[in-house]
Design a protein around this motif. Structure first.
Motif, PDB file in Angstrom:
ATOM      1  N   ILE A   5       0.830  -1.196   0.000  1.00 50.29           N
ATOM      2  CA  ILE A   5       0.000   0.000   0.000  1.00 50.29           C
ATOM      3  C   ILE A   5       0.864   1.245   0.000  1.00 50.29           C
ATOM      4  O   ILE A   5       0.606   2.216  -0.696  1.00 50.29           O
ATOM      5  N   ALA A   6       1.963   1.207   0.789  1.00 48.34           N
ATOM      6  CA  ALA A   6       2.841   2.374   0.909  1.00 48.34           C
ATOM      7  C   ALA A   6       3.477   2.733  -0.414  1.00 48.34           C
ATOM      8  O   ALA A   6       3.714   3.906  -0.703  1.00 48.34           O
ATOM      9  N   ASN A   7       3.786   1.710  -1.247  1.00 50.78           N
ATOM     10  CA  ASN A   7       4.497   1.950  -2.502  1.00 50.78           C
ATOM     11  C   ASN A   7       3.564   2.090  -3.699  1.00 50.78           C
ATOM     12  O   ASN A   7       4.018   2.284  -4.821  1.00 50.78           O
ATOM     13  N   LYS A   8       2.271   2.005  -3.436  1.00 55.95           N
ATOM     14  CA  LYS A   8       1.322   2.093  -4.544  1.00 55.95           C
ATOM     15  C   LYS A   8       1.336   3.478  -5.151  1.00 55.95           C
ATOM     16  O   LYS A   8       1.316   4.484  -4.454  1.00 55.95           O
ATOM     17  N   LYS A   9       1.375   3.548  -6.480  1.00 55.95           N
ATOM     18  CA  LYS A   9       1.409   4.836  -7.162  1.00 55.95           C
ATOM     19  C   LYS A   9       0.038   5.492  -7.088  1.00 55.95           C
ATOM     20  O   LYS A   9      -0.974   4.824  -7.242  1.00 55.95           O
ATOM     21  N   PRO A  10      -0.007   6.788  -6.852  1.00 51.35           N
ATOM     22  CA  PRO A  10      -1.288   7.468  -6.826  1.00 51.35           C
ATOM     23  C   PRO A  10      -1.938   7.445  -8.199  1.00 51.35           C
ATOM     24  O   PRO A  10      -1.284   7.624  -9.213  1.00 51.35           O
ATOM     25  N   ALA A  11      -3.225   7.189  -8.223  1.00 52.80           N
ATOM     26  CA  ALA A  11      -3.929   7.174  -9.501  1.00 52.80           C
ATOM     27  C   ALA A  11      -4.052   8.599 -10.015  1.00 52.80           C
ATOM     28  O   ALA A  11      -4.459   9.503  -9.295  1.00 52.80           O
ATOM     29  N   LEU A  12      -3.693   8.808 -11.257  1.00 50.78           N
ATOM     30  CA  LEU A  12      -3.740  10.141 -11.855  1.00 50.78           C
ATOM     31  C   LEU A  12      -4.842  10.169 -12.904  1.00 50.78           C
ATOM     32  O   LEU A  12      -5.011   9.235 -13.674  1.00 50.78           O
ATOM     33  N   SER A  13      -5.602  11.246 -12.899  1.00 53.44           N
ATOM     34  CA  SER A  13      -6.648  11.400 -13.898  1.00 53.44           C
ATOM     35  C   SER A  13      -6.214  12.476 -14.876  1.00 53.44           C
ATOM     36  O   SER A  13      -5.358  13.287 -14.579  1.00 53.44           O
ATOM     37  N   GLY A  14      -6.853  12.485 -16.034  1.00 52.15           N
ATOM     38  CA  GLY A  14      -6.519  13.510 -16.997  1.00 52.15           C
ATOM     39  C   GLY A  14      -5.506  13.032 -18.014  1.00 52.15           C
ATOM     40  O   GLY A  14      -5.203  11.843 -18.118  1.00 52.15           O
ATOM     41  N   SER A  15      -4.964  13.990 -18.769  1.00 49.37           N
ATOM     42  CA  SER A  15      -4.057  13.666 -19.868  1.00 49.37           C
ATOM     43  C   SER A  15      -2.839  14.566 -19.825  1.00 49.37           C
ATOM     44  O   SER A  15      -2.830  15.603 -19.172  1.00 49.37           O
ATOM     45  N   LEU A  16      -1.811  14.149 -20.565  1.00 44.86           N
ATOM     46  CA  LEU A  16      -0.603  14.952 -20.724  1.00 44.86           C
ATOM     47  C   LEU A  16      -0.370  15.219 -22.202  1.00 44.86           C
ATOM     48  O   LEU A  16      -0.652  14.372 -23.047  1.00 44.86           O
ATOM     49  N   LEU A  17       0.169  16.396 -22.482  1.00 43.62           N
ATOM     50  CA  LEU A  17       0.439  16.785 -23.866  1.00 43.62           C
ATOM     51  C   LEU A  17       1.940  16.855 -24.082  1.00 43.62           C
ATOM     52  O   LEU A  17       2.641  17.592 -23.388  1.00 43.62           O
ATOM     53  N   GLU A  51      -2.250  21.783 -34.387  1.00 42.88           N
ATOM     54  CA  GLU A  51      -2.776  20.617 -33.693  1.00 42.88           C
ATOM     55  C   GLU A  51      -2.718  20.814 -32.185  1.00 42.88           C
ATOM     56  O   GLU A  51      -3.590  20.348 -31.453  1.00 42.88           O
ATOM     57  N   VAL A  52      -1.679  21.531 -31.706  1.00 44.77           N
ATOM     58  CA  VAL A  52      -1.602  21.858 -30.278  1.00 44.77           C
ATOM     59  C   VAL A  52      -2.839  22.648 -29.871  1.00 44.77           C
ATOM     60  O   VAL A  52      -3.496  22.348 -28.867  1.00 44.77           O
ATOM     61  N   ASN A  53      -3.174  23.662 -30.654  1.00 45.61           N
ATOM     62  CA  ASN A  53      -4.346  24.488 -30.352  1.00 45.61           C
ATOM     63  C   ASN A  53      -5.621  23.647 -30.337  1.00 45.61           C
ATOM     64  O   ASN A  53      -6.474  23.790 -29.455  1.00 45.61           O
ATOM     65  N   ALA A  54      -5.750  22.757 -31.323  1.00 40.08           N
ATOM     66  CA  ALA A  54      -6.945  21.917 -31.408  1.00 40.08           C
ATOM     67  C   ALA A  54      -7.052  20.993 -30.200  1.00 40.08           C
ATOM     68  O   ALA A  54      -8.144  20.802 -29.635  1.00 40.08           O
ATOM     69  N   LEU A  55      -5.924  20.425 -29.784  1.00 42.18           N
ATOM     70  CA  LEU A  55      -5.926  19.519 -28.635  1.00 42.18           C
ATOM     71  C   LEU A  55      -6.277  20.262 -27.347  1.00 42.18           C
ATOM     72  O   LEU A  55      -7.002  19.748 -26.494  1.00 42.18           O
TER      73      LEU A  55
END
Length: 235
Positions: A5-17, A51-55
């Motif tokens: 449990i201590a080493n479990k990675k935090p769940a991340l939501s969302g996206s990266l560009l 495409e950056v702007n569109a994303l």
């Protein structure tokens, strides 16, 4: 506490560009971000400003990782446009060492961090985790450039510790042999290749490289050639 449990990675939501990264660097970043719990579906990659702007219009992102050294796009202008679109979006530059003006320009345009590609995966992982938590990670080499710029603007700049050409002069000028080796490094040669080209042992080359780093006040080969070019040693 249960270590699992201590080493479990935090769940991340969302996206990266990811903007502008060449294929090999993109693969590195994808692996690092996977370790931070971002799946391939959560990563959007492009080098096209339109495409950056569109994303950015299409969906929100947790963070943007931008290579400001793109040859076909003005990285600073792109960062400025991204920041204007969403001032809350963390924009972290991951690039090769750049001139002082380019670094300051990127930070003024809205970058919230500046890292170097030559950093190892662990360093990048720690810095990106910090950025996701609201930090402003700056590579130590880049931080030194920024501080130099600030100190140079002060009347007491002459009292500051020596850097660049002054540092090299204070530690002793580069010898003719060290300059030969530095030119080879600038061409991308390894220590073994330099040793063969100069008819020296690999250990001798390694010793010279350490002296070059010490005299220029740097820690890596890329930083050494950058400093040497900046102060005219390779011109």
């Amino acid at each position: 506490m249960n270590p699992t449990i201590a080493n479990k990675k935090p769940a991340l939501s969302g996206s990266l560009l990811l903007v502008g990264h060449e294929k090999r660097m993109r693969a590195r970043l994808c692996a690092i971000l996977s370790d931070l719990a971002y799946t391939a579906d959560a990563l959007a990659c492009t080098s096209c400003p339109d495409e950056v702007n569109a994303l950015l219009v299409e969906r929100p992102f947790d963070m943007a990782l931008v290579d400001s050294s793109m040859s076909t796009v003005n990285g600073i202008d792109l960062i400025r446009a991204m920041h204007a679109h969403d001032p809350r979006l963390p924009i972290v530059v991951i690039s090769d060492p750049a001139a002082e003006a380019d670094v300051i320009g990127a930070l003024r345009a809205g970058a919230s961090g500046y890292l170097l590609k030559e950093s190892d995966d662990t360093e990048l992982s720690v810095c990106l985790r910090s950025a996701l938590r609201g930090g402003m990670p700056i590579d130590p080499f880049i931080a030194r450039l920024v501080l130099q710029s600030l100190v140079a603007a002060e009347p007491q700049a002459a009292c500051s510790p020596p850097t660049g050409r002054t540092r090299a002069a204070a530690s002793g000028p580069l010898s003719a042999r060290e300059l030969d080796i530095l030119r080879c490094i600038d061409r991308g040669a390894t220590n073994r290749e330099i040793a063969a080209a100069l008819s020296l042992s690999k250990l001798t080359i390694e010793s010279h490289v350490k002296n070059i780093h010490k005299k220029l006040g740097v820690k890596t080969r890329t930083q050494a050639t950058f400093e040497a070019r900046r102060y005219g040693l390779l011109n």
